[in-house]
Enzyme design. Structure first.
Site, PDB file in Angstrom:
ATOM      1  CG  ASP A   1     -18.074  -0.232   3.090  1.00 17.19           C
ATOM      2  OD1 ASP A   1     -19.569  -0.310   3.313  1.00 17.19           O
ATOM      3  OD2 ASP A   1     -18.187  -1.210   1.905  1.00 17.19           O
TER       4      ASP A   1
ATOM      5  CG  ASP B   1     -19.500  -6.742   2.344  1.00 12.59           C
ATOM      6  OD1 ASP B   1     -18.546  -7.167   3.304  1.00 12.59           O
ATOM      7  OD2 ASP B   1     -20.719  -6.657   2.722  1.00 12.59           O
TER       8      ASP B   1
ATOM      9  CB  THR C   1     -19.838  -3.133   7.186  1.00 15.51           C
ATOM     10  OG1 THR C   1     -20.767  -3.399   6.083  1.00 15.51           O
ATOM     11  CG2 THR C   1     -20.040  -3.523   8.288  1.00 15.51           C
TER      12      THR C   1
ATOM     13  CB  CYS D   1     -28.219   2.367  12.084  1.00 14.04           C
ATOM     14  SG  CYS D   1     -29.670   1.311  12.289  1.00 14.04           S
TER      15      CYS D   1
END
Length: 179
Positions: A8, A10, A51, A100
């Site tokens: 990931d 952030d 992300t 998505c």
């Protein structure tokens, strides 16, 4: 067999903010995260990023700004002879019901298609419940980091996280994975 890891962004690679990361200046790496990706690359791993970037749909920044943030990441890695092999993002919000956006598996499917391999059994490192859910849905090995929203995820979903290794940050998780 090629080893692939999904990260990931952030809260894992860069510091997170409830007000969103909206510019390359706001994009600051979590201490040790650049080193962690360099270690993965030196160990022969393909590194992919998945992300959620709903700030685009919300109008906080545009795709060009997101690209500039990713260029900053790649520039920091290039200084150490490394790179992220592929970055996949979802610009949508949860209400868009898109395949998505994590925890749906579309971004992971795209990574499989991109590299022509299965992510089954491969590690995924994230800081949110959605990251853990999508990793499990794809048969991956989830790792949770305390950085970013990780502490909140632990507080809210502690019981549901049984069996998922928890590390302070990306560097600690990568060092454990490579040990």
């Amino acid at each position: 067999m090629q080893k692939v890891i999904v990260l990931d962004r952030d809260g894992v690679i860069n510091e997170d903010s409830d007000a969103f990361i909206k510019s390359p200046d706001e994009w600051q790496p979590v201490p040790g995260s650049i080193e962690a990706i360099v270690k993965l690359k030196q160990a022969g791993w393909l590194v992919a990023v998945a992300t959620n970037q709903s700030g685009i749909r919300r109008g906080y920044y545009d795709r060009a700004t997101l690209s500039a943030m990713h260029q900053k990441l790649q520039g920091l890695l290039a200084e150490q002879g490394a790179k992220v092999d592929w970055i996949n993002f979802s610009p949508y919000v949860g209400d868009d019901a898109t395949p998505c956006r994590k925890p749906s598996t579309g971004m992971l499917q795209a990574i499989e298609n991109r590299f022509g391999i299965s992510l089954q059994g491969m590690p995924m490192i994230g800081d949110t419940w959605a990251d853990m859910q999508v990793a499990k849905a794809k048969g991956m090995r989830p790792f949770l980091v305390r950085s970013g929203k990780g502490e909140r995820t632990l507080a809210k979903h502690g019981d549901e996280l049984a069996g998922i290794p928890v590390y302070d940050n990306l560097l600690a998780a990568v060092e454990a994975l490579l040990a």
